[in-house]
Design an enzyme around this catalytic site. Sequence first.
Site, PDB file in Angstrom:
ATOM      1  N   ASP A   1      -3.898   2.447  -5.107  1.00 55.13           N
ATOM      2  CA  ASP A   1      -2.557   2.479  -4.511  1.00 55.13           C
ATOM      3  C   ASP A   1      -2.224   1.198  -3.760  1.00 55.13           C
ATOM      4  OD1 ASP A   1      -4.054   2.768  -2.164  1.00 55.13           O
ATOM      5  OD2 ASP A   1      -2.556   4.088  -1.260  1.00 55.13           O
ATOM      6  N   GLU A   2      -2.916   0.103  -4.074  1.00 57.06           N
ATOM      7  CA  GLU A   2      -2.612  -1.109  -3.321  1.00 57.06           C
ATOM      8  C   GLU A   2      -2.815  -2.383  -4.129  1.00 57.06           C
ATOM      9  OE1 GLU A   2      -5.999  -2.084  -0.365  1.00 57.06           O
ATOM     10  OE2 GLU A   2      -5.862   0.091  -0.516  1.00 57.06           O
TER      11      GLU A   2
ATOM     12  N   ASP B   1       0.861  -1.185   0.000  1.00 62.18           N
ATOM     13  CA  ASP B   1       0.000   0.000   0.000  1.00 62.18           C
ATOM     14  C   ASP B   1       0.896   1.233   0.000  1.00 62.18           C
ATOM     15  OD1 ASP B   1      -3.137   0.725   1.033  1.00 62.18           O
ATOM     16  OD2 ASP B   1      -1.609   2.245   1.352  1.00 62.18           O
TER      17      ASP B   1
END
Length: 362
Positions: A108-109, A9
């Site tokens: 974002d992960e 993340d």
Amino acid sequence: MNRVIGHLDLDYFYAQVEEVQNPSLRGRPIVVCVFSGRTEESGVVSTANYVARELGIKSGMPITLAKKKLGKDGSLIPMRREKYDAISDRIMQIAREGVDVLEQSGIDEAFFEITGRSGGDYSNANSIARGLKEKILGSERLTCSIGIASNKVVAKIASDFKKPNGLTIVTPDETKRFLKPLRVEELYGVGPKTARALKGIGVETIGQLADQKPESLERLFGRKLAFYLHEAANGIDEQPVTGGRETTQLSRIITLKKNTRDPEEIFSQLSPAIDDLHSRLLAERRSFRTVSAIAILSDLSTRTKSMTLDGPTTDLQILRIQARALMRELATSSEKDLRRAGVRVAELVGAADQSSMTEYLE
Ligand code: DGT
Ligand code: CA
Ligand code: CA
């Protein structure tokens, strides 16, 4: 063999991108905002860097409130989603190359599996995760936090355990001890409602949840959720890391500096986005057959125009020529100025996830 699963993340993602783009912001509180446009300051906070979080600023907070907490040397920055999308794509590509399988689960992960690459060994996994963090920092100057564990539920908690720039390894032996003191809210799928119900029966930590009899949970939550909660709290989760969607199209959309219907002006602003799209195709070793131009007009309505080539190609010149011609048609026939412009390629053929997938299966 134990599985070795990771969750990656990116730290304060949108705000960190803004820091990288403008290093003078570092060390100061910054807040990335979604301005609604209704009044000058209406809208909400998308995210804030850690300096701003110290001041009590959080995602979802009204901009007016954040501004009060922020003080003089802080900055309110408008969200630039296209920029974050492009950087996210590049990072996911870097990560994909370093793991057995990658499953992107948000901008974002991503979850990933490295059972094959690590040989099931957690100290190898540690080096692989370190290497991944260094590679992302080297190429995009961004930090991320990674959790490594034997399944997705625990890996996700581990990536959140030490932030920013953390790396938390939870071996199978350590799993129960790691989970025990944590709050039930940390478990994926436990929202405020479930947490409140659990509190009602005196359960606040994952350790307490693990000790509950499945039957007593079943009365409160039904069979399915009760089963999941019981297993997850005991560190058991069999969900596979799937290769993720095979994309059949890719696009880039930019917001124009000002509204216009001048085709040359639009094309020149769109040009870097076309190059970026093309480099993504090359990185994935894929070719395209259909090209589309996308216009989002000042009233936010969308127009597209597409053309299909005789056969698939990877040629940048063809992409640029076709995108330019299509954009010219769209802009000159448009009754309004364009606010945003984009290009899309579709009917993609080629490698994509294949290389990592077959490696994983062997
Ligand atoms: P972290 O991971 O705690 O260091 O911080 P972030 O900012 O990376 O938080 P995360 O991973 O939950 O979200 C990733 C991005 O998604 C974040 O940079 C901005 C966006 N985002 C998150 N929450 C919200 C929200 O409530 N509203 C809006 N508009 N965007 C959000
Ligand atoms: Ca994040
Ligand atoms: Ca996230």
